[in-house]
Design a protein around this motif. Structure first.
Motif, PDB file in Angstrom:
ATOM      1  N   ASP A 183       0.864  -1.179   0.000  1.00 47.24           N
ATOM      2  CA  ASP A 183       0.000   0.000   0.000  1.00 47.24           C
ATOM      3  C   ASP A 183       0.906   1.237   0.000  1.00 47.24           C
ATOM      4  O   ASP A 183       1.829   1.340   0.821  1.00 47.24           O
ATOM      5  CB  ASP A 183      -0.881  -0.005   1.246  1.00 47.24           C
ATOM      6  N   PRO A 184       0.684   2.193  -0.928  1.00 41.81           N
ATOM      7  CA  PRO A 184       1.574   3.360  -1.018  1.00 41.81           C
ATOM      8  C   PRO A 184       1.775   4.082   0.307  1.00 41.81           C
ATOM      9  O   PRO A 184       2.874   4.588   0.576  1.00 41.81           O
ATOM     10  CB  PRO A 184       0.852   4.261  -2.032  1.00 41.81           C
ATOM     11  N   LYS A 185       0.743   4.099   1.150  1.00 49.54           N
ATOM     12  CA  LYS A 185       0.900   4.832   2.411  1.00 49.54           C
ATOM     13  C   LYS A 185       1.855   4.144   3.379  1.00 49.54           C
ATOM     14  O   LYS A 185       2.333   4.770   4.326  1.00 49.54           O
ATOM     15  CB  LYS A 185      -0.462   5.045   3.076  1.00 49.54           C
ATOM     16  N   ASN A 186       2.157   2.866   3.109  1.00 48.77           N
ATOM     17  CA  ASN A 186       3.083   2.136   3.986  1.00 48.77           C
ATOM     18  C   ASN A 186       4.522   2.147   3.468  1.00 48.77           C
ATOM     19  O   ASN A 186       5.427   1.640   4.147  1.00 48.77           O
ATOM     20  CB  ASN A 186       2.604   0.700   4.175  1.00 48.77           C
ATOM     21  N   ASN A 187       4.725   2.673   2.269  1.00 50.96           N
ATOM     22  CA  ASN A 187       6.076   2.872   1.712  1.00 50.96           C
ATOM     23  C   ASN A 187       6.925   1.606   1.705  1.00 50.96           C
ATOM     24  O   ASN A 187       8.154   1.666   1.865  1.00 50.96           O
ATOM     25  CB  ASN A 187       6.815   3.969   2.503  1.00 50.96           C
ATOM     26  N   GLY A 188       6.289   0.456   1.536  1.00 50.34           N
ATOM     27  CA  GLY A 188       7.039  -0.794   1.476  1.00 50.34           C
ATOM     28  C   GLY A 188       7.606  -1.265   2.794  1.00 50.34           C
ATOM     29  O   GLY A 188       8.412  -2.200   2.826  1.00 50.34           O
ATOM     30  N   VAL A 189       7.210  -0.627   3.899  1.00 49.21           N
ATOM     31  CA  VAL A 189       7.735  -0.979   5.216  1.00 49.21           C
ATOM     32  C   VAL A 189       6.999  -2.207   5.743  1.00 49.21           C
ATOM     33  O   VAL A 189       5.771  -2.229   5.807  1.00 49.21           O
ATOM     34  CB  VAL A 189       7.579   0.188   6.212  1.00 49.21           C
ATOM     35  N   GLN A 190       7.756  -3.240   6.118  1.00 55.28           N
ATOM     36  CA  GLN A 190       7.146  -4.445   6.650  1.00 55.28           C
ATOM     37  C   GLN A 190       6.627  -4.214   8.070  1.00 55.28           C
ATOM     38  O   GLN A 190       7.166  -3.405   8.822  1.00 55.28           O
ATOM     39  CB  GLN A 190       8.145  -5.601   6.653  1.00 55.28           C
ATOM     40  N   LEU A 191       5.593  -4.957   8.412  1.00 53.76           N
ATOM     41  CA  LEU A 191       5.003  -4.880   9.745  1.00 53.76           C
ATOM     42  C   LEU A 191       5.731  -5.866  10.655  1.00 53.76           C
ATOM     43  O   LEU A 191       5.902  -7.039  10.316  1.00 53.76           O
ATOM     44  CB  LEU A 191       3.519  -5.244   9.664  1.00 53.76           C
ATOM     45  N   SER A 192       6.175  -5.401  11.797  1.00 54.78           N
ATOM     46  CA  SER A 192       6.829  -6.303  12.744  1.00 54.78           C
ATOM     47  C   SER A 192       5.775  -7.145  13.454  1.00 54.78           C
ATOM     48  O   SER A 192       4.592  -6.797  13.505  1.00 54.78           O
ATOM     49  CB  SER A 192       7.631  -5.507  13.775  1.00 54.78           C
ATOM     50  N   ASP A 193       6.223  -8.259  14.019  1.00 57.53           N
ATOM     51  CA  ASP A 193       5.297  -9.107  14.774  1.00 57.53           C
ATOM     52  C   ASP A 193       4.680  -8.345  15.942  1.00 57.53           C
ATOM     53  O   ASP A 193       3.491  -8.497  16.245  1.00 57.53           O
ATOM     54  CB  ASP A 193       6.013 -10.355  15.287  1.00 57.53           C
ATOM     55  N   LYS A 194       5.467  -7.516  16.601  1.00 57.67           N
ATOM     56  CA  LYS A 194       4.944  -6.737  17.728  1.00 57.67           C
ATOM     57  C   LYS A 194       3.855  -5.772  17.259  1.00 57.67           C
ATOM     58  O   LYS A 194       2.816  -5.609  17.925  1.00 57.67           O
ATOM     59  CB  LYS A 194       6.066  -5.966  18.407  1.00 57.67           C
ATOM     60  N   GLU A 195       4.088  -5.110  16.126  1.00 56.79           N
ATOM     61  CA  GLU A 195       3.078  -4.186  15.610  1.00 56.79           C
ATOM     62  C   GLU A 195       1.793  -4.927  15.229  1.00 56.79           C
ATOM     63  O   GLU A 195       0.689  -4.406  15.416  1.00 56.79           O
ATOM     64  CB  GLU A 195       3.637  -3.437  14.391  1.00 56.79           C
ATOM     65  N   LEU A 196       1.937  -6.144  14.715  1.00 55.78           N
ATOM     66  CA  LEU A 196       0.756  -6.935  14.373  1.00 55.78           C
ATOM     67  C   LEU A 196      -0.015  -7.308  15.636  1.00 55.78           C
ATOM     68  O   LEU A 196      -1.250  -7.200  15.676  1.00 55.78           O
ATOM     69  CB  LEU A 196       1.166  -8.190  13.617  1.00 55.78           C
ATOM     70  N   VAL A 197       0.694  -7.720  16.675  1.00 55.08           N
ATOM     71  CA  VAL A 197       0.032  -8.069  17.934  1.00 55.08           C
ATOM     72  C   VAL A 197      -0.654  -6.843  18.529  1.00 55.08           C
ATOM     73  O   VAL A 197      -1.806  -6.915  18.987  1.00 55.08           O
ATOM     74  CB  VAL A 197       1.044  -8.670  18.926  1.00 55.08           C
ATOM     75  N   ASP A 198       0.029  -5.719  18.525  1.00 55.55           N
ATOM     76  CA  ASP A 198      -0.573  -4.492  19.068  1.00 55.55           C
ATOM     77  C   ASP A 198      -1.839  -4.116  18.300  1.00 55.55           C
ATOM     78  O   ASP A 198      -2.855  -3.722  18.892  1.00 55.55           O
ATOM     79  CB  ASP A 198       0.431  -3.337  18.996  1.00 55.55           C
ATOM     80  N   GLY A 199      -1.788  -4.218  16.963  1.00 54.54           N
ATOM     81  CA  GLY A 199      -2.960  -3.894  16.158  1.00 54.54           C
ATOM     82  C   GLY A 199      -4.117  -4.834  16.423  1.00 54.54           C
ATOM     83  O   GLY A 199      -5.282  -4.416  16.458  1.00 54.54           O
ATOM     84  N   ALA A 200      -3.806  -6.122  16.627  1.00 54.14           N
ATOM     85  CA  ALA A 200      -4.851  -7.108  16.900  1.00 54.14           C
ATOM     86  C   ALA A 200      -5.500  -6.863  18.258  1.00 54.14           C
ATOM     87  O   ALA A 200      -6.729  -6.951  18.399  1.00 54.14           O
ATOM     88  CB  ALA A 200      -4.262  -8.510  16.836  1.00 54.14           C
TER      89      ALA A 200
END
Length: 457
Positions: free
Chosen positions: A305-322
Motif C-alpha cells: 500500500d503506497p501509504k506504507n512505503n514498502g515498510v514491513q510490519l513487525s510481529d509486535k506491531e501486528l500483535v498491538d494492532g490485533a
C-alpha cells in the motif's frame, strides 16, 4: 388512526431546494405508464434514473389509491431518507404539495400515511404483523431478509395493492432474482413486471460522464456488467458465489447487532510479513441448529500500500494492532482464543510475550484443509450464518473476488487463485470458523482452551 396521527406533534422539514424534473427516457416512461402489476421491479445500472421515476410513480399511486395506509422501506432509515425521501420532498416542494414528515416514523402526503422503516434485519418483523397496506415502496430491496419481504407482501391485502421495488445489480443467486426477477411463471401470470436499466437509459447523463464511467469499469469486468449494463453477475470463477452484500453483511449500529450477545470472541490471522497480514475479530453465537459467525472488525496491513512505503510490519506491531480490535466500539471484550497459521512460529512467540487483561493470551495454531474449509464457509454464506460487518471493507471486497485458479482447474486440480489482494481475508476467516467447532458442545468449559483457565503467572 387519522385522528390519533393529527394529535401527534409532527415536525415539518426545512424546505428542500426545488427539484427540477428532467425528461424521462423511454424505459422510465414505459415504467410510469405500465407498472400496474402486483410487484413492479426496477433494477439495473447506476445513475440510470430508477429512483426518480419510481418516486414519481409512487406519488401518483398513493394519490389515486382508495386506501390511505402505505409502507416505505430502505436498507436503513438513513439510506431511505438519503436515497428516496430527500428527493421526494424536493419534488413535493416543487409541485406545491403539502406534507408532514416525522423522522423515522412516517411522512403524510395529503392525508396519505407512509410508514417508514429500515428493513435490513429480521428484528423489524415484529412491527409488520397487523398492518394493512395499500402499497409498498422498497428501496434496495435486495438488502432485506427474505422473511421481511414475505411479511410485507402478506400485508398488501387491500384491493389493487401494489409493490414497487428498486435495486442495483447483485449476485444472480440472490433470492430476489430467483424468486421474482427471473421467475418466468410469476411474470407470465402478470404477478411480477421487471424493468432492467443500463446506463444509457438515462437521457440526462452527459456523454462525458458515461465515457468516464465506462473508462473506470472496462468491458468484461464484474463492475462493467453490474454498473454499466445493469446485469446481475458474479466474478468469473468466483469461489463464494453465494455471498451477497444484502444478506451477508451487517451494520453494527442497527439495534439487532448493536446489543447482540455473543457466546465467544476469537481472533483469527493470515500472516504475511512481507506482503499482507490481516487479523479478524469474530463474535460467535452458539445455536443448536448451527453456530452463527460475525466478523466484527479487521486489522489489515499491506506492505505494498503506497501509504506504507514498502515498510514491513513487525510481529509486535501486528500483535498491538490485533489487541486494539478487542476494544470494540468502547466495549472491552473477553478473548477466548487467538488462532494463528500453523507456520507462523515467530508470531506465536511474540504473542507469548504479551498479556491481555492481565493474563496470557490464549492461542492455538490452525492447519487449513483448504477445499473442505471453503465448502463449509460457502454453506454458511448460503444460509446467512456468516456475516461481515460493513466496516470490514477488505473482507467484503475479497468475498466477491476470491476465485478458482482456472489454469489449475484445466489440469484437474482444484485450488484458489493466489493474487496479491484477493485471498488474505478468506484465508483469515477459516480458523475462526473451522477451529471453533467445539463451541457447539459447550462454549465456556473446554479444558485448557478457555480464557478462564489462563491464570496470572
Amino acid at each position: 388512526m387519522r385522528k390519533r396521527l393529527k394529535n401527534l406533534q409532527t415536525r415539518r422539514m426545512k424546505k428542500s431546494k426545488t427539484f427540477e424534473l428532467k425528461p424521462f427516457g423511454k424505459l422510465s416512461r414505459g415504467y410510469l405508464h405500465h407498472s400496474t402489476y402486483f410487484i413492479n421491479i426496477q433494477h439495473g445500472a447506476i445513475r440510470s434514473s430508477k429512483t426518480i421515476s419510481s418516486i414519481v410513480r409512487w406519488l401518483k399511486f398513493i394519490k389515486t389509491h382508495h386506501y390511505d395506509n402505505f409502507l416505505m422501506t430502505g436498507n436503513t432509515q438513513t439510506s431511505l431518507y438519503r436515497n428516496v425521501l430527500k428527493p421526494m420532498m424536493a419534488i413535493l416542494d416543487g409541485l406545491g404539495i403539502s406534507y408532514d414528515f416525522r423522522e423515522n416514523k412516517y411522512i403524510e402526503i395529503e392525508g396519505n400515511i407512509c410508514w417508514l422503516m429500515g428493513f435490513n434485519h429480521e428484528g423489524m418483523a415484529g412491527r409488520i404483523p397487523g398492518v394493512t397496506l395499500g402499497g409498498w415502496y422498497a428501496d434496495e430491496v435486495n438488502t432485506y431478509p427474505k422473511t421481511l419481504v414475505d411479511l410485507a407482501l402478506d400485508r398488501l391485502s387491500e384491493e389493487n395493492s401494489q409493490a414497487f421495488w428498486t435495486l442495483n445489480p447483485d449476485n444472480p443467486y440472490h433470492y430476489i432474482y430467483s424468486e421474482y426477477i427471473e421467475n418466468e411463471e410469476k411474470k407470465s401470470n402478470e404477478m411480477v413486471k421487471v424493468w432492467n436499466y443500463t446506463i444509457w437509459d438515462n437521457p440526462n447523463l452527459s456523454e462525458q460522464y458515461i465515457e468516464r464511467t465506462i473508462a473506470r469499469y472496462p468491458k468484461g469486468t464484474l463492475n462493467y456488467k453490474r454498473k454499466i449494463l445493469g446485469l446481475a453477475a458474479v466474478a468469473e470463477g468466483v469461489i463464494y458465489s453465494k455471498f451477497t452484500e444484502g444478506l451477508n453483511t451487517f451494520d453494527h449500529t442497527c439495534p439487532e447487532y448493536e446489543d447482540i450477545k455473543y457466546d465467544k470472541y476469537v481472533l483469527s490471522t493470515d500472516y504475511g510479513p512481507a506482503s499482507v497480514s490481516v487479523v479478524g475479530l469474530f463474535g460467535i453465537i452458539k445455536k443448536l441448529d448451527g453456530n452463527e459467525y460475525h466478523l466484527l472488525a479487521e486489522f489489515y496491513y499491506d506492505v505494498n500500500d503506497p501509504k506504507n512505503n514498502g515498510v514491513q510490519l513487525s510481529d509486535k506491531e501486528l500483535v498491538d494492532g490485533a489487541i486494539k480490535l478487542l476494544t470494540y466500539h468502547g466495549k472491552i471484550l473477553k478473548l477466548a482464543k487467538w488462532y494463528t497459521p500453523h507456520d507462523a512460529a515467530s508470531l506465536r512467540a511474540e504473542i507469548k510475550k504479551h498479556k491481555y487483561r492481565g493474563k496470557p493470551i490464549p492461542q492455538k495454531p490452525y492447519t487449513p484443509d483448504v477445499l473442505n474449509d471453503i465448502q463449509e464457509i460457502h454453506t454458511l454464506f448460503a444460509n446467512s450464518r456468516f456475516k461481515i460487518s460493513k466496516e470490514c471493507v477488505n473482507s467484503i471486497a475479497q468475498a466477491q473476488t476470491y476465485a478458482w485458479d482456472e489454469k489449475a482447474r484445466n489440469q484437474g486440480e482444484e485450488k484458489p487463485l493466489k493474487t496479491k489482494n484477493n485471498d488474505h481475508c478468506p484465508d483469515m476467516w477459516r480458523a475462526a470458523i473451522l477451529g471453533t467447532r467445539s463451541i457447539v458442545d459447550n462454549p465456556f468449559t473446554e479444558s485448557e482452551d478457555t480464557y478462564e483457565s489462563y491464570q496470572m503467572e
